[in-house]
Design a protein around this motif. Structure first.
Motif, PDB file in Angstrom:
ATOM      1  N   PHE A 221      -2.017   6.163  -7.635  1.00 40.58           N
ATOM      2  CA  PHE A 221      -0.758   6.324  -6.919  1.00 40.58           C
ATOM      3  C   PHE A 221       0.089   7.302  -7.733  1.00 40.58           C
ATOM      4  CE2 PHE A 221      -2.324   2.048  -6.092  1.00 40.58           C
ATOM      5  CZ  PHE A 221      -2.296   1.992  -4.713  1.00 40.58           C
TER       6      PHE A 221
ATOM      7  N   SER B   8      -5.084   2.848  -9.680  1.00 44.22           N
ATOM      8  CA  SER B   8      -5.405   1.630  -8.932  1.00 44.22           C
ATOM      9  C   SER B   8      -6.395   0.814  -9.760  1.00 44.22           C
ATOM     10  CB  SER B   8      -5.995   1.977  -7.563  1.00 44.22           C
ATOM     11  OG  SER B   8      -7.266   2.574  -7.698  1.00 44.22           O
TER      12      SER B   8
ATOM     13  N   THR C  16      -1.574  -4.283   2.123  1.00 41.88           N
ATOM     14  CA  THR C  16      -0.868  -3.006   2.187  1.00 41.88           C
ATOM     15  C   THR C  16      -1.138  -2.193   0.922  1.00 41.88           C
ATOM     16  OG1 THR C  16       1.142  -3.807   1.096  1.00 41.88           O
ATOM     17  CG2 THR C  16       1.018  -4.079   3.515  1.00 41.88           C
TER      18      THR C  16
ATOM     19  N   GLU D 247       0.298  -1.953 -11.064  1.00 40.03           N
ATOM     20  CA  GLU D 247       1.414  -1.858 -12.010  1.00 40.03           C
ATOM     21  C   GLU D 247       1.439  -3.055 -12.954  1.00 40.03           C
ATOM     22  OE1 GLU D 247       4.998  -1.304  -9.752  1.00 40.03           O
ATOM     23  OE2 GLU D 247       4.525   0.786  -9.298  1.00 40.03           O
TER      24      GLU D 247
ATOM     25  N   THR E 248       5.168   9.188  -2.402  1.00 42.60           N
ATOM     26  CA  THR E 248       3.981   8.637  -3.061  1.00 42.60           C
ATOM     27  C   THR E 248       2.744   9.189  -2.376  1.00 42.60           C
ATOM     28  OG1 THR E 248       5.134   6.605  -3.680  1.00 42.60           O
ATOM     29  CG2 THR E 248       2.728   6.529  -3.671  1.00 42.60           C
TER      30      THR E 248
ATOM     31  N   ASP F 198       3.704   9.452  -7.727  1.00 41.26           N
ATOM     32  CA  ASP F 198       5.002   9.728  -7.125  1.00 41.26           C
ATOM     33  C   ASP F 198       5.385  11.160  -7.451  1.00 41.26           C
ATOM     34  OD1 ASP F 198       5.161   7.148  -6.179  1.00 41.26           O
ATOM     35  OD2 ASP F 198       6.517   6.452  -7.750  1.00 41.26           O
TER      36      ASP F 198
ATOM     37  N   ARG G 112      -0.594  -1.275  -5.119  1.00 44.07           N
ATOM     38  CA  ARG G 112       0.139  -0.609  -6.197  1.00 44.07           C
ATOM     39  C   ARG G 112       0.797  -1.640  -7.120  1.00 44.07           C
ATOM     40  NH1 ARG G 112       3.862   4.652  -6.425  1.00 44.07           N
ATOM     41  NH2 ARG G 112       4.756   4.267  -8.482  1.00 44.07           N
ATOM     42  N   LEU G 113       1.420  -2.648  -6.553  1.00 44.64           N
ATOM     43  CA  LEU G 113       2.068  -3.671  -7.378  1.00 44.64           C
ATOM     44  C   LEU G 113       1.065  -4.385  -8.285  1.00 44.64           C
ATOM     45  CD1 LEU G 113       4.633  -5.160  -4.826  1.00 44.64           C
ATOM     46  CD2 LEU G 113       5.120  -3.710  -6.820  1.00 44.64           C
TER      47      LEU G 113
ATOM     48  N   GLU H  15       1.206  -0.881  -0.766  1.00 44.91           N
ATOM     49  CA  GLU H  15       2.250  -1.317  -1.704  1.00 44.91           C
ATOM     50  C   GLU H  15       1.771  -2.523  -2.520  1.00 44.91           C
ATOM     51  OE1 GLU H  15       5.639  -1.220  -3.898  1.00 44.91           O
ATOM     52  OE2 GLU H  15       4.910   0.303  -2.520  1.00 44.91           O
ATOM     53  N   GLU H  16       1.064  -3.453  -1.894  1.00 50.23           N
ATOM     54  CA  GLU H  16       0.524  -4.605  -2.627  1.00 50.23           C
ATOM     55  C   GLU H  16      -0.508  -4.156  -3.657  1.00 50.23           C
ATOM     56  OE1 GLU H  16       0.960  -8.033   0.829  1.00 50.23           O
ATOM     57  OE2 GLU H  16      -0.872  -6.836   0.728  1.00 50.23           O
TER      58      GLU H  16
END
Length: 158
Positions: free
Chosen positions: A63, A46, A142, A151, A82, A65, A147-148, A144-145
């Motif tokens: 994060f 992160s 979120t 990334e 995840t 997987d 994580r994006l 997911e946000e």
């Protein structure tokens, strides 16, 4: 007279008392919800918040997987799951399938507790509240946000 800034004591103090701005405090591990046999398929650190000029961050949320092949104890889904981990760097790519202890978290997923073979954890009692997630998004955001964003900054590593 010793100048703490120029001594190793200052560096040690920074290491011991540094906390990433975006991470929740990691609490003592008391129990696990699931023990799984899995391998890492991707790992993304992160983003580390700004903690100042005199700060060294030694570990922060990641994060991870996991490809869960078998649930050895407890309840967890099979397939790609995840999880959130607190670590300093990437896990090695050659670990293969290992046992991973997981704890349900406040974001509806799992925190990774350990991957050590000699860990002696107790299974959580039925009905116990989930642990606080190692990282939590701001209001309206979120995981997911988060994580994006990570990334985009760091890429993905298999």
């Amino acid at each position: 007279m010793v100048n703490l800034r120029e001594s190793g004591f200052f560096a040690l103090a920074c290491i011991l008392f540094s906390v990433p701005a975006t991470a929740q405090e990691r609490t003592a591990v008391e129990c696990y919800d699931a023990l799984v046999s899995a391998r890492i398929t991707e790992q993304v650190p992160s983003e580390i918040g700004d903690c100042g000029d005199d700060c060294i961050v030694m570990s922060w949320p990641w994060f991870i997987d996991l490809d869960v092949r078998r649930v050895l104890d407890g309840l967890a889904p099979k397939g790609t799951v995840t999880v959130l981990a607190v670590q300093h760097t990437y896990f090695r790519r050659d670990l293969g399938f290992k046992r991973w202890w997981l704890r349900r978290n406040s974001q509806g997923g799992f925190n990774l507790l350990s991957e050590e073979d000699d860990v002696r954890l107790s299974r959580c009692a039925q009905g116990i509240a989930p642990a606080k997630a190692y990282i939590e998004p701001d209001a309206g955001g979120t995981l997911e946000e988060l994580r994006l964003e990570a990334e985009k900054r760091y890429g993905r590593r298999r």
